[in-house]
Design a protein around this motif. Structure first.
Motif, mmCIF file in Angstrom:
data_model
loop_
_atom_site.group_PDB
_atom_site.id
_atom_site.type_symbol
_atom_site.label_atom_id
_atom_site.label_comp_id
_atom_site.label_asym_id
_atom_site.label_seq_id
_atom_site.Cartn_x
_atom_site.Cartn_y
_atom_site.Cartn_z
ATOM 1 N N ILE A 157 35.537 6.259 50.515
ATOM 2 C CA ILE A 157 35.711 5.533 51.570
ATOM 3 C C ILE A 157 36.583 4.984 51.092
ATOM 4 N N VAL A 158 36.108 3.845 50.044
ATOM 5 C CA VAL A 158 37.065 2.393 49.234
ATOM 6 C C VAL A 158 38.556 2.884 49.340
ATOM 7 N N SER A 159 38.768 4.178 48.409
ATOM 8 C CA SER A 159 39.980 4.362 48.003
ATOM 9 C C SER A 159 40.724 3.804 49.929
ATOM 10 N N SER A 160 39.533 4.959 50.851
ATOM 11 C CA SER A 160 40.829 4.764 52.463
ATOM 12 C C SER A 160 40.512 3.577 52.733
ATOM 13 N N LEU A 161 40.008 2.721 51.954
ATOM 14 C CA LEU A 161 40.246 1.144 52.737
ATOM 15 C C LEU A 161 41.086 -0.132 52.331
ATOM 16 N N LYS A 162 41.052 0.620 50.635
ATOM 17 C CA LYS A 162 41.706 -0.194 49.511
ATOM 18 C C LYS A 162 43.028 -0.419 49.999
ATOM 19 N N PRO A 163 44.242 0.651 50.485
ATOM 20 C CA PRO A 163 45.784 -0.420 51.013
ATOM 21 C C PRO A 163 46.142 -1.690 51.836
ATOM 22 N N TYR A 164 44.562 -1.312 52.674
ATOM 23 C CA TYR A 164 45.379 -2.646 53.602
ATOM 24 C C TYR A 164 43.947 -3.590 53.939
ATOM 25 N N CYS A 165 43.011 -4.091 52.310
ATOM 26 C CA CYS A 165 43.015 -5.121 52.066
ATOM 27 C C CYS A 165 42.898 -5.038 50.912
ATOM 28 N N ASN A 166 42.177 -6.250 50.414
ATOM 29 C CA ASN A 166 42.101 -7.096 48.858
ATOM 30 C C ASN A 166 41.146 -6.804 48.535
ATOM 31 N N SER A 167 39.741 -6.501 49.034
ATOM 32 C CA SER A 167 38.885 -5.857 47.985
ATOM 33 C C SER A 167 38.167 -5.069 48.732
ATOM 34 N N VAL A 168 36.595 -4.364 48.718
ATOM 35 C CA VAL A 168 35.524 -4.210 49.329
ATOM 36 C C VAL A 168 34.327 -4.068 48.635
ATOM 37 N N GLN A 169 33.986 -4.813 49.745
ATOM 38 C CA GLN A 169 31.899 -5.258 48.850
ATOM 39 C C GLN A 169 31.009 -3.675 50.246
ATOM 40 N N LEU A 170 29.962 -4.387 49.500
ATOM 41 C CA LEU A 170 28.753 -3.251 50.115
ATOM 42 C C LEU A 170 27.520 -4.527 50.486
ATOM 43 N N GLU A 171 27.314 -3.976 51.342
ATOM 44 C CA GLU A 171 25.543 -4.448 51.478
ATOM 45 C C GLU A 171 24.919 -3.739 51.370
ATOM 46 N N CYS A 172 24.026 -4.892 50.125
ATOM 47 C CA CYS A 172 22.337 -3.330 50.148
ATOM 48 C C CYS A 172 22.263 -3.644 51.440
ATOM 49 N N ASN A 173 21.429 -2.374 51.034
ATOM 50 C CA ASN A 173 19.210 -2.964 52.218
ATOM 51 C C ASN A 173 18.659 -2.998 51.422
ATOM 52 N N SER A 174 18.832 -2.811 50.223
ATOM 53 C CA SER A 174 17.598 -3.228 49.134
ATOM 54 C C SER A 174 18.319 -3.672 47.366
ATOM 55 N N LEU A 175 17.169 -4.709 46.737
ATOM 56 C CA LEU A 175 18.023 -5.208 45.810
ATOM 57 C C LEU A 175 18.308 -4.000 44.405
ATOM 58 N N PRO A 176 19.442 -3.800 44.325
ATOM 59 C CA PRO A 176 19.708 -3.185 43.094
ATOM 60 C C PRO A 176 19.600 -3.396 41.680
ATOM 61 N N ARG A 177 18.810 -3.075 41.033
ATOM 62 C CA ARG A 177 18.544 -3.439 39.729
ATOM 63 C C ARG A 177 19.669 -3.002 38.644
ATOM 64 N N ASP A 178 20.074 -1.895 38.638
ATOM 65 C CA ASP A 178 21.226 -1.590 38.127
ATOM 66 C C ASP A 178 22.416 -1.358 38.447
ATOM 67 N N CYS A 179 23.384 -2.036 38.537
ATOM 68 C CA CYS A 179 24.253 -1.552 39.360
ATOM 69 C C CYS A 179 25.311 -0.492 38.334
ATOM 70 N N SER A 180 25.506 -0.197 37.937
ATOM 71 C CA SER A 180 26.019 0.562 37.472
ATOM 72 C C SER A 180 26.921 1.579 38.040
ATOM 73 N N LYS A 181 26.120 2.066 39.262
ATOM 74 C CA LYS A 181 26.518 3.242 40.058
ATOM 75 C C LYS A 181 28.024 3.061 40.985
ATOM 76 N N TYR A 182 27.680 1.865 41.292
ATOM 77 C CA TYR A 182 28.675 1.025 42.001
ATOM 78 C C TYR A 182 30.219 0.470 41.545
ATOM 79 N N VAL A 183 30.197 0.978 40.299
ATOM 80 C CA VAL A 183 31.484 0.325 39.474
ATOM 81 C C VAL A 183 32.947 1.833 39.892
ATOM 82 N N MET A 184 32.486 2.499 39.637
ATOM 83 C CA MET A 184 32.632 3.754 39.635
ATOM 84 C C MET A 184 34.385 3.999 40.927
#
Length: 451
Positions: free
Chosen positions: A335-362
């Motif tokens: 999803i992110v790679s599909s949107l990237k050509p049309y924007c500066n960046s992509v933001q994820l709205e989290c439903n709950s507070l993640p304690r470990d954000c490492s999975k969102y880097v890749m």
């Protein structure tokens, strides 16, 4: 387009950054250079680009687009045509500059055809026939340099009212008929598929739907850098609902997709108007997970993303909403790679507070956003989780965003925790039109919150 939505040029509020502005001036298209014409600003124009110009009724129906045909000139010159055609662009440019407005533009469709697109200033007191006469005079001046006196044929210049399948539409009535059909089609454009997806069926009847924006404040730079895009619906009593809550059925796939398409189209319109009037700010545009769930849905949304002008894409952040906590990393990456050509960046709205954000880097995300509960718990454990979220974002070079910051207490705590961006009542209310990026010092926010 949103119901009852006015032109962005009629909606500016008075005060800082809110003066009424004139519509944007036309400006020359910068396209690919063409062989022997590289020394001129007259550039080639493709069918798709010309068609996009002519889709605008205010341009096409006013006769501002004119075809200049060089066929009769080519026949008169004969065998010497190949040695002359490479110098014509410079000759046309010189004649255009001496007799027209600097905002009038000339494009080359082929060696035998040039397209003049006149500005609103030039066309203001002229009919399409007057503009055609102007082009014939321009042609006669150019021909004089190569052939001596030439009486241009009436067909040398004609007003273009449209382009369909590569063929010109020279009949205004045909264009007007096409425009009416296009307007009817646009009313149902938000309908992905299925009988219940019409735009008129997305919202509760008798409610007014519109677009509003909310400022986001950078804690580090003490500046409003971004405006998030929101849907708003008002009932007859003036009560408001926001975002996907405006929908008649926010669980219906057709409604979610239809709203995303409408929000994107209206946001692009506002962005273009403000950009051409030198307003610079970043837009956070929402898109629901269901809208991008499958490859086919992604393609449908990207078709609309292509309408974002290339120069504005660096000012766009797409905000993914409704994403389930357990989404596979590979799916999010697609999803992110599909949107990237049309924007500066992509933001994820989290439903709950993640304690470990490492999975969102890749997947290539840049921002993680969390909305504070309407009645945020004063419990110490809640704010510890917010602090862990902020720390994990920093550790993995992600930017943290908190929305719904509505009290001075929340403002103090979130700044102390080290969150990167804040929005909510304490930062600024919803507004009809975004303003410039603007500096707002910390003390100014605190002082405003105390009154």
């Amino acid at each position: 387009m949103a119901q009852n939505k006015r032109s962005v040029f009629e909606m500016f509020k008075p005060g800082k950054g809110g003066q009424k502005l004139a519509p944007p001036k036309s400006r020359p298209l910068r396209s690919l250079a063409s062989g022997s014409d590289q020394g001129t600003s007259v550039k080639p124009i493709t069918n798709s680009k010309l068609e996009s110009f002519l889709e605008k009724d205010d341009l096409a129906l006013s006769g501002r687009a004119q075809l200049i045909s060089l066929i009769s000139m080519k026949e008169r010159i004969g065998e010497g045509w190949n040695s002359v055609k490479g110098r014509l662009a410079t000759a046309f440019e010189s004649s255009l500059e001496s007799s027209c407005s600097p905002n009038d533009n000339l494009f080359k469709r082929s060696d035998e055809e040039y397209i003049a697109i006149f500005s609103t200033q030039t066309a203001e007191d002229k009919s399409p026939e007057d503009l055609s006469d102007l082009c014939r005079n321009l042609m006669a001046e150019v021909a004089r340099k190569f052939l001596g006196e030439l009486e241009p044929d009436p067909d040398v210049a004609r007003a273009i009212y449209g382009l369909k399948d590569g063929e010109y539409i020279f009949d205004r009535e045909v264009r007007e008929g096409s425009a009416k059909k296009g307007a009817e089609k646009k009313k149902t454009e938000g309908k992905p598929q299925g009988k219940d997806a019409g735009v008129s069926e997305l919202f509760v009847s008798d409610e007014r739907f519109d677009l509003v924006y909310r400022p986001n404040w950078s804690v580090r730079h003490e500046t409003v850098t971004t405006y998030s895009v929101h849907a708003i619906a008002r009932d007859v009593k003036g009560n408001c609902r926001y975002d996907y809550n405006v929908l008649k059925d926010k669980t219906a796939l057709e409604c979610l997709i239809g709203l995303d398409w409408l929000l994107l189209a209206d946001a692009i319109e506002t962005m273009e108007g403000l950009y051409f009037n030198n307003f610079r700010t970043v837009y956070s545009i929402p898109v629901h997970y269901e809208t991008l769930f499958s490859t086919e849905r992604v393609k449908g949304f990207l078709t609309r993303c292509r309408k974002i002008p290339e120069e504005l894409r660096k000012y766009v952040i797409f905000t993914l909403a409704g994403v389930p906590d357990g989404i596979p990393v590979t799916k999010l990456q697609m999803i992110v790679s599909s949107l990237k050509p049309y924007c500066n960046s992509v933001q994820l709205e989290c439903n709950s507070l993640p304690r470990d954000c490492s999975k969102y880097v890749m997947p290539g995300l840049k921002y993680l956003k969390y909305r504070l509960p309407d009645a945020a718990s004063p419990d110490k454990n809640f704010w510890i989780k917010v602090a862990e979220f902020s720390i994990s974002c920093k550790k993995h070079k992600l930017l943290s965003v908190l929305s719904n910051v509505n009290s001075i207490e929340q403002l103090m705590i979130t700044r102390e925790i080290g969150v990167n961006f804040l929005s909510g009542d304490i930062i600024g209310n919803y507004c009809e039109i975004p303003e410039h990026m603007q500096k707002i010092k910390w003390q100014e926010l605190v002082n405003n919150a105390q009154f």
